[in-house]
Design a protein around this motif. Structure first.
Motif: not given
Lengths: 105, 409
Positions: A52-54, A68-70, A72-76, A80-81
């Motif tokens: 997703f980041m790339r 933004r990861l949360k 738009s990327g749907g990553i809690a 991530l931590y």
């Protein structure tokens, strides 16, 4: 600029120790840098973040923030931590072959 | 008649109105400014309110007193910006068309973004100082506080005035000493950053200040939630900090109008060209101050430096000339360090704060990246400068672009 040789390939790093040119990134690079960062094995959940980041970086030209990861990327954020302990935004960006996220002041 | 519309009459919007009114031909251009609040707040003064140095009176004045007489002032909420139609809609449904739009709608705190923050402890033993309500409630609390654990936490970057949280703990250290209770207070500075500040040289220096003042640093603390029932903040990776008093810098976001108009990023900040200040998506829209998505500081000094570039670019846009890419991210901040002293930093997008003398190379009177009494007086004088010169768009003795003269690497 510094160079780093991982297994057989050589990569150029920027002054912050991040990949100088994100187009030279390989999955092999990700695995080796992850190991340096103390992440033994990249799981599907890790790859989901990296990919997703790339793609977001290619599209927007900026390293995505945790928010933004949360959003738009749907990553809690908690996940991530757990995946990239101690400074997940920077660690994940380094593994994904992107520049160091800009600290906003 | 053509319309130049400014949204927001805070620091940036007021400066732009004052700079453009005398330069635009009043036979051809009508300037209109829209805001929803009659009061202008001197926000750098909020920092001093909790310690009783400033009162409400010192930081609030009527907005209209600072706007030029010949412009149209509308006090109303804005429903939506419709950039495709070159118009905005007010809360009443009234439509205002524009030829050029300047967005200066700022940023605000959103404590509700953190779970539990606005729970039972809010404004009881949890305070912000980024609003007049928070700052005055905290002043009242501190007046009677007998000591304990004070935690200051930064929720996430970017925040308005990124040095203010450090100034707060420095002043708290001084104030508790004055009250004779410093030995009864434990101060902790919790930040999602790896150190005291984002820029390495300044971070090291400011980190040493924390040490010398016996203030604990809790770096890489990304707050997930607040548990008011046991007075704890908890990070995403499970770290916990106990507090008796929590001073929080909540998530900062751009105005909700930007979200309603679908013009911003995840934090409602608007994609902006970092050097010309033109919108990345609409050529007749310009953004100034905290509303931009730029990696420059969200601060009044930055809005002022931006205004010197933006007023030229507005005129060039009208004359169909190429815009000047002259904004370099310049910021200039006095950092109050307590006990009548202050530190000054001056930096831009590319060059981090460096030591030296400012604004006159080699002479000063201010010292960069050093703690001096003169820097403190500079900070205290700034309130007069703000009301009397800065808001009026007067020329200042500091260039908009950062200058390397007088700085040492």
């Amino acid at each position: 600029m510094a160079e780093v040789t991982l297994n057989t390939s050589t990569f150029t790093l920027d002054g912050d120790g991040y990949l100088a040119d994100h187009t030279t990134w390989t999955e092999e690079f990700a695995r080796d840098i992850a190991a340096q960062e103390g992440i033994e094995k990249l799981t599907d959940a890790h790859w989901n973040v990296i990919n997703f980041m790339r793609s977001d970086y290619t599209e927007k030209g900026a390293v995505p923030t945790i928010r933004r990861l949360k959003k738009s990327g749907g990553i809690a954020t908690k996940d991530l931590y757990a995946l990239f302990p101690d400074g997940p935004a920077k660690k994940a960006a380094r593994i994904a072959g992107l520049p160091m996220p800009k600290g906003c002041v | 008649m053509r319309n130049l519309l400014i949204l927001g009459a805070g620091t940036a919007g007021t400066i732009m109105a004052n700079r453009l009114y005398p330069t635009l031909d009043s036979d051809k251009w009508q300037i209109t400014i829209v805001d929803q609040d009659e009061k202008h707040y001197y926000q750098p003064g909020f920092l001093f309110i909790p310690f009783g140095i400033y009162s409400k009176r010192d930081v609030i004045k009527p907005k209209r007193d600072y706007l030029p007489a010949g412009i149209n002032i509308i006090m109303s909420k804005i429903e939506i910006i419709e950039p495709e139609k070159n118009q905005i809609k007010l809360e009443s449904g009234k439509i205002l068309p524009y030829d050029i739009l300047i967005i200066a709608t700022g940023s605000r705190i959103h404590p509700g973004e953190t779970e539990g923050m606005k729970g039972d402890g809010w404004h009881k033993n949890i305070f912000d100082f980024y609003t007049i309500e928070g700052a005055t409630a905290l002043a009242n609390y501190l007046k009677y506080w007998e000591g304990g654990k004070m935690v200051l936490n930064i929720t996430e970057m970017p925040i308005k005035c990124p040095v203010a949280p450090l100034e707060f703990v420095f002043l708290a250290d001084w104030w508790f000493t004055e009250q004779g209770i410093r030995d009864k207070v434990e101060i902790t500075f919790a930040t999602p950053l790896p150190g005291a500040f984002t820029k390495p040289k300044a971070s090291k220096l400011l980190g040493d200040f924390l040490d010398n003042k016996s203030i604990n640093l809790a770096p890489e603390f990304g707050i997930e939630s607040v548990d008011s029932s046991v007075n704890k903040i908890i990070s995403f990776d499970g770290k916990e900090l106990d507090y008796d008093l929590l001073v929080t810098i909540p998530t900062n976001m751009g105005d909700e109008l930007i979200e309603r108009s679908d013009m911003g990023d995840e934090l409602n900040f608007i994609p902006t060209d970092p050097n010309t200040l033109q919108s990345k998506n609409y050529e007749n829209i310009f953004i100034i101050g905290d509303a931009t998505d730029l990696p420059s500081s969200k601060a009044g000094s930055v809005a002022h430096f931006q205004s010197e570039v933006l007023d030229k670019n507005i005129l060039r846009f009208i004359d169909k000339r190429p815009l000047l890419p002259h904004f370099d991210g310049h910021a200039n901040c006095f950092i109050e360090s307590g006990f009548g002293k202050g530190i000054l930093i001056d930096f831009n997008y590319d060059i981090e704060p460096l030591p030296g003398k400012f604004p006159l190379p080699g002479i000063g009177p201010f010292s960069l990246l050093q703690e001096t009494k003169a820097n403190h007086w500079g900070k205290m004088m700034f309130r007069w400068v703000y009301w009397n010169l800065l808001l009026k768009g007067a020329e200042m003795p500091i260039e908009a672009q950062m200058n390397m003269a007088g700085k040492r690497r």
